[in-house]
Design an enzyme around this catalytic site. Structure first.
Site, PDB file in Angstrom:
ATOM      1  N   GLY A 284     -42.806  10.103  13.808  1.00  0.00           N
ATOM      2  CA  GLY A 284     -42.695   9.574  12.734  1.00  0.00           C
ATOM      3  C   GLY A 284     -42.246   8.061  13.007  1.00  0.00           C
ATOM      4  N   GLU A 326     -45.414  12.555  18.272  1.00  0.00           N
ATOM      5  CA  GLU A 326     -46.292  12.373  17.334  1.00  0.00           C
ATOM      6  C   GLU A 326     -46.074  11.050  16.589  1.00  0.00           C
ATOM      7  OE1 GLU A 326     -45.275  15.956  14.824  1.00  0.00           O
ATOM      8  OE2 GLU A 326     -45.889  17.261  16.403  1.00  0.00           O
ATOM      9  N   PRO A 327     -46.799  10.041  16.766  1.00  0.00           N
ATOM     10  CA  PRO A 327     -46.419   8.701  16.281  1.00  0.00           C
ATOM     11  C   PRO A 327     -46.738   8.722  14.785  1.00  0.00           C
ATOM     12  CG  PRO A 327     -47.942   8.667  18.124  1.00  0.00           C
ATOM     13  CD  PRO A 327     -47.870  10.145  17.858  1.00  0.00           C
ATOM     14  N   GLY A 328     -47.426   9.693  14.209  1.00  0.00           N
ATOM     15  CA  GLY A 328     -47.443   9.371  12.916  1.00  0.00           C
ATOM     16  C   GLY A 328     -48.252   8.244  12.362  1.00  0.00           C
ATOM     17  N   ARG A 329     -47.580   7.385  11.364  1.00  0.00           N
ATOM     18  CA  ARG A 329     -48.176   6.526  10.709  1.00  0.00           C
ATOM     19  C   ARG A 329     -48.556   5.123  11.447  1.00  0.00           C
ATOM     20  NH1 ARG A 329     -44.797   5.448   6.108  1.00  0.00           N
ATOM     21  NH2 ARG A 329     -43.927   7.788   6.607  1.00  0.00           N
ATOM     22  N   ARG A 370     -47.618   5.685  -2.805  1.00  0.00           N
ATOM     23  CA  ARG A 370     -46.414   5.581  -2.084  1.00  0.00           C
ATOM     24  C   ARG A 370     -45.471   4.586  -2.694  1.00  0.00           C
ATOM     25  NH1 ARG A 370     -45.590   3.336   2.158  1.00  0.00           N
ATOM     26  NH2 ARG A 370     -44.146   4.631   3.057  1.00  0.00           N
ATOM     27  N   CYS A 401     -52.406   4.430 -16.628  1.00  0.00           N
ATOM     28  CA  CYS A 401     -51.455   4.377 -17.805  1.00  0.00           C
ATOM     29  C   CYS A 401     -49.877   4.810 -17.284  1.00  0.00           C
ATOM     30  CB  CYS A 401     -52.186   5.102 -18.871  1.00  0.00           C
ATOM     31  SG  CYS A 401     -53.710   4.339 -19.460  1.00  0.00           S
ATOM     32  N   TYR A 431     -51.264   7.855   4.668  1.00  0.00           N
ATOM     33  CA  TYR A 431     -50.885   8.357   3.578  1.00  0.00           C
ATOM     34  C   TYR A 431     -51.262   7.657   1.923  1.00  0.00           C
ATOM     35  CZ  TYR A 431     -47.904  10.563   7.109  1.00  0.00           C
ATOM     36  OH  TYR A 431     -47.632  11.054   8.196  1.00  0.00           O
TER      37      TYR A 431
END
Length: 475
Positions: A284, A326-329, A370, A401, A431
């Site tokens: 992460g 787990e490097p993730g993003r 996000r 809206c 994401y």
């Protein structure tokens, strides 16, 4: 700042720009560190990626569109693999890097991950199917999730996934039954909540005790899960898995987590007689969305993580297991930007002393949730031309809206930004498409990959026909 009954925005002396946002010397310039490696601006101020101007991308593929720099993505994947190979060369069994499918996954991306020598994390049957379609070997796939369905577990066992990360006693029994019925041995890891607080948003902090993931370390549940696995036929206890959160910029939390996880590793060895060959310390790792963020490099991360494992294993008199992270993003996120077209512009008076320019684009929270969900910060630039106008504090908002439909809360844009201009938002590879929706019945944008002067669609744009296709007209 003085209080005001109408809120902070109306307090005397309020500036519409946040303190962290620097005044730009050149509002046309790209902030270093926020953009994919092949992104530049030409003399006319047009953003280009791998030699392709975004004006050409708009003309061929429309907006909004996610634009991914394939060479940048591949390079980041290689950087993590080579950094961890080098740092863990003399630490136990070495290291594996798992790309997080949940960040962004499609068949092309899964193929890039395979070709660059990474493993792949999935957490649904759909992600598993995508990985297999791309030719990812089952042994290089890990299957996550706190409530995998019976069908998903069966598909994972049938595909020969390298590890299933179990998250409950019920799941242990289900996987054991599947292994017994098929006459195979299934490798499993135990998801452990280590009780470590990651310095991140509460929605993406995952190792504190009071949440849905994993077995508690402090309550003895994680050790009990290991006992249950050892006693069940058809299961091989590979090791322990910990994930403390996401968008993390330092390794201190990993040090405490590793100490606790490896301590349990040693206890399993001593009390159950099982030498688990692997440990997953999560990841992460954070990326730079704005100038506020200063992420560590893959080499810095790998060297610090290797030293943590080396030191903790030495203290426990434990042979270092093979480590996975787990490097993730950190791979997908910086490799992509989103391209929008401006629809309307309006000047809003924040108070008598400050104003903010509201720039409405043709996307919004349906393609990037996000900002609304986490209060995430993003940057942006005008991408289709150069401007000689002075910078003004701007807010890029979407077309939906919802008053919370904000894409970029605070950025300086040229004062002459107008309808028809192009706006590019970096750091949207993770994401954003993965969490995109059809809110307000808005078709999701395409993903356009660019490499060596050529652009191609790897995920097509949804159409109105796609939106209507699932309706049962005569119901």
């Amino acid at each position: 700042m003085h209080a005001h009954e109408a809120g902070a925005l109306h307090a005397p002396g309020y500036s519409a720009a946040p303190e962290w946002l620097p005044w730009p010397d050149d509002v046309n310039a790209l902030e270093p560190g926020l953009w994919p490696r092949t992104v530049t601006k030409d003399d006319e101020g047009v953003l280009t990626v791998a030699g392709v101007p975004v004006t050409a991308i708009q003309q061929e593929f429309g907006t909004p569109a996610y634009v991914i720099d394939e060479d940048d993505f591949r390079a980041r994947a290689r950087d993590f693999r080579t950094a961890y190979d080098a740092a863990f060369a003399d630490v136990g069994g070495g290291a594996d890097v798992y790309y997080a499918g949940k960040a962004f996954l499609c068949t092309a991306v899964a193929r890039w991950v395979r070709e660059e020598g990474l493993h792949l994390d999935v957490c649904s049957g759909g992600e598993l199917a995508t990985a297999l379609r791309a030719g990812m070997p089952g042994e290089r796939i890990g299957f996550h999730g706190n409530n995998k369905s019976a069908a998903e577990l069966e598909a994972a066992v049938a595909a020969g996934v390298g590890r299933i990360i179990v998250d409950s006693h019920t799941e242990i029994d289900r996987v054991s039954a599947l292994a017994r019925d098929r006459g195979v041995e299934v490798g499993v890891m135990v998801r452990v909540t280590a009780g470590v607080e990651a310095h991140t948003h509460e929605f993406i902090a995952t190792a504190h005790e009071d949440q849905k993931f994993g077995f508690s370390l402090s309550g003895g549940e994680a050790f009990a899960a290991c006992e249950r696995i050892v006693a069940r036929p058809g299961l091989r206890l590979l090791g322990l898995h910990s994930h403390i959160g996401s968008q993390i910029f330092e390794t201190s939390g990993f040090e405490l987590s590793a100490r606790r996880i490896l301590g349990l590793h040693a206890r399993v060895r001593d009390e159950l007689g099982v030498a688990m060959p692997e440990v997953d310390l999560g990841g992460g790792y954070g990326i730079a969305y704005t100038t506020q963020h200063s992420p560590l490099t893959p080499t810095e991360l790998a060297e610090q993580m290797a030293e943590i494992v080396r030191r903790e294993c030495r203290a426990l008199e434990l042979d270092p297991p093979r480590v996975s992270i787990e490097p993730g993003r950190a791979i997908a996120g910086p490799s992509t930007f989103t391209l929008y077209e401006v629809g309307t512009v309006k000047q809003v008076h924040v108070d008598r002393a400050a104003t903010r320019l509201y720039v409405s684009v043709d996307g919004g929270m349906s393609d990037n949730i996000r900002t609304a969900l986490y209060g995430a910060d993003y940057s942006c630039t005008m991408a289709g031309r150069r401007s000689d106008a002075h910078p003004v504090v701007s807010r890029v908002v979407g077309r939906h809206c919802e008053s919370g439909d904000v894409v970029v809360r605070d950025e300086y844009l040229p004062a002459d930004v107008r309808p028809g201009d192009l706006i590019a938002v970096p750091g949207t590879g993770a994401y954003c498409r993965a969490m995109a929706s059809q809110y307000n019945h808005t078709p999701r944008p395409p993903v356009v990959a660019v490499r060596d002067g050529a652009a191609r669609v790897i995920v097509r744009r949804e159409t109105i026909e796609d939106l209507l296709a699932l309706d049962v007209a005569d119901a």
